[in-house]
Write an enzyme that holds these catalytic residues in place. Structure first.
Site: not given
Ligand code: GLC
Length: 534
Positions: A99, A201, A264, A326-327
């Site tokens: 990541d 991310d 992402e 995980h979100d």
């Molecule tokens: C992304 C991650 C998430 C995190 C956010 C800030 O969306 O997947 O878990 O809280 O970024 O880094």
């Protein structure tokens, strides 16, 4: 089929390192724990592991607040453990994806510590600092993803800094060339250690409007959406300059050979496609979250998003599908346990790279966590948006802590883990795990599934979503019954008969007579049609 790259043919599996396997008994997962489970992952049949952050971090956002990009958090292990993990994974044919968190660092990162120390510090401009507005208010109206304004007042220098997430996550200034160079240096560091790519991310947020203009309200906001969605974030994300940054990251990735970049990006389909890059020089895979965002799982809606996504892809852009992460709430909870198998069949038979969230292969569901036990920063003030329920420890066996730890797990373990676990399900021929492995095996050995074309089929019935995957004469028809009724379906293309490769219920294989097919409630079938030339 051989002209396709590993990240096109393969299946990506996401590990949330805190929750996968704890080798030390301190209640939190670690890299040695993962190493001890690599045989399982090889047996499962996945091709690449994406690790949520493993870097040193104060853990304000469980690792997404990085305080050193080129080391491993002692809780997870050491750089040597990481090297061993890469070696052991590669030995088993598994790729390793890290990541990369470019939008923000921890406020404890030495860069930020320097930046906040004085207005004249050389790193001042590495972050986004702004004066109060003329009326002494916040610099603008931007909201943080975790609730509240995205500006934090800094007493020492009398300015605000931008934090799109937690105040402990300060946004970097990607307009500054030194920031870019430093961050590309981080990517080099890991490529040279053998990583096969990065999941980037919040890629679309990395660069913001230079003038920091106010966002307008979002007319489509509905109650139940997070406050982040009150605004149409036209100035705080998805700015045109972001594509220049992905192209730079891509150039670097390409200079290391076959590496992958996965972005992402939570955006509507039409805006998502730009992340492939105008000349396909952006990220290889802008994450496609359509199956996560879909609220109403019926055949018509699923078909619509698949067709829309397929139609919107740029020429040469490789598709991908994500069912959980995980979100978000786990798929078994989001759409019901009965339909979880149908969803996995969909994920693993659609065209494009699938990403699987750890534990979904055994049907793990969200675990209810009382409000006072919430640890997720997004859930602390807004319990309804807590992400803890989907991050609970992997369920390996029926022992008290599910074989995850000998200590006190950092998040509670599901009450029904005695039934939903790897050990039990690997013994049961009809289990979710057995089903998941069959899907992966079929996908691997059938070019139609791994690299073939996709065509929707008119099933003549609203309850069914059916499609054909085809490659060099091999045709596989997938028919998914999203209703709770037994439903007959006439699949013209399968009329000549065929062979059932797999049912979600794992109790039907063999020859299929020409004519109508009967699908039981929530049953999905994969049929190899007789037209196969091979
Ligand atoms: C992304 C991650 C998430 C995190 C956010 C800030 O969306 O997947 O878990 O809280 O970024 O880094």
């Amino acid at each position: 089929m051989d002209d396709k790259k590993w990240w096109q043919k393969g299946v990506v599996y996401q590990i949330y390192p805190r929750s996968f396997a704890d080798s030390e008994g301190n209640g939190t997962g670690d890299l040695r724990g993962v190493i001890s489970r690599l045989d399982y992952l090889e047996w499962l049949g996945i091709d690449a592991i994406w690790f949520s952050p493993i870097y040193p971090s104060p853990m304000a956002d469980f690792g997404y607040d990085v305080s050193n990009y080129t080391d491993v958090h002692p809780m997870f292990g050491t750089l040597e453990d990481f090297d061993e993990l890469v070696e052991e994974a590669h030995r088993r044919g598994l790729r390793v994806i890290l990541d990369f968190v470019p939008n923000h660092t921890s406020d404890e990162h030495p860069w930020f510590v320097e930046s906040r120390s004085s207005k004249s510090n050389p790193k001042r401009d590495w972050y986004i600092w702004a004066d109060p507005a003329s009326d002494e208010g916040l610099p603008n109206n931007w909201e943080s993803n975790f609730g509240g304004p995205s500006w934090t007042w800094d007493e020492t220098t009398g300015q605000y800094y931008l934090n799109s997430f937690d105040p402990k996550q300060a946004d970097l200034n990607w307009r500054n060339p030194e920031v870019r160079e430093a961050m590309y240096g981080v990517m080099r560091f890991w490529y040279e250690r053998g990583v096969d790519g990065f999941r980037i991310d919040v890629l679309n947020i990395v660069i913001k409007d230079e003038e920091l203009r106010d966002n307008p309200p979002d007319p489509n906001w509905k109650s139940g959406d997070t406050p982040w969605d009150w605004q149409s974030r036209v100035y705080s994300e998805d700015r045109p300059e972001v594509h220049e940054i992905s192209a730079e990251m891509r150039e670097l990735a390409d200079s290391y050979g076959e590496r992958v970049l996965i972005g992402e990006v939570y955006l509507p389909i039409e805006r998502l496609m730009a992340y492939y890059g105008e000349a396909l020089d952006g990220v290889h895979l802008p994450f496609n979250f359509q199956l996560i965002l879909l609220e109403d799982w019926n055949a018509g809606k699923v078909r619509r998003i698949v067709d829309e996504y397929e139609a919107a892809l740029p020429e040469g852009g490789w598709p991908n599908w994500v069912l959980g992460n995980h979100d978000n709430s786990r798929v078994a909870s989001r759409i019901s346990p009965e339909r979880a198998r149908l969803a996995q069949m969909l994920l693993l038979t659609l065209r494009g790279t699938p990403t699987v969230y750890y534990g979904d292969e055994i049907g793990m569901h969200d675990v209810e966590i009382s409000e006072h036990l919430i640890v997720d920063p997004r859930g602390k003030d807004q319990p309804e948006f807590s992400r803890d329920p989907a991050r609970t420890p992997m369920q390996w066996d029926d022992s008290p802590n599910a074989g995850f730890t000998t200590g006190d797990p950092w998040l509670p373990i599901a009450g029904d883990h005695a039934k939903i676990n790897v050990a039990v399900q690997s013994e049961e021929p009809g289990s979710m795990l057995a089903f998941f492995r069959s899907l992966i095996r079929l996908r691997k050995k059938s070019p139609a599934l791994s690299v073939g074309s996709y065509t929707a089929i008119e099933a003549g019935n609203d309850a069914i979503f059916a499609y054909m995957r085809e490659h060099e004469g091999q045709q596989i028809v997938v028919a998914l019954n999203f209703s709770e009724q037994t439903t007959r379906v006439d699949l013209t293309t399968a009329k000549g008969g065929g062979k059932i490769l797999c049912s979600t219920h794992l109790d039907r294989t063999g020859a299929l007579e020409p004519g109508q097919l009967e699908l039981r409630p929530y049953e999905g079938l994969m049929v190899l049609t007789d037209s196969e030339k091979a």
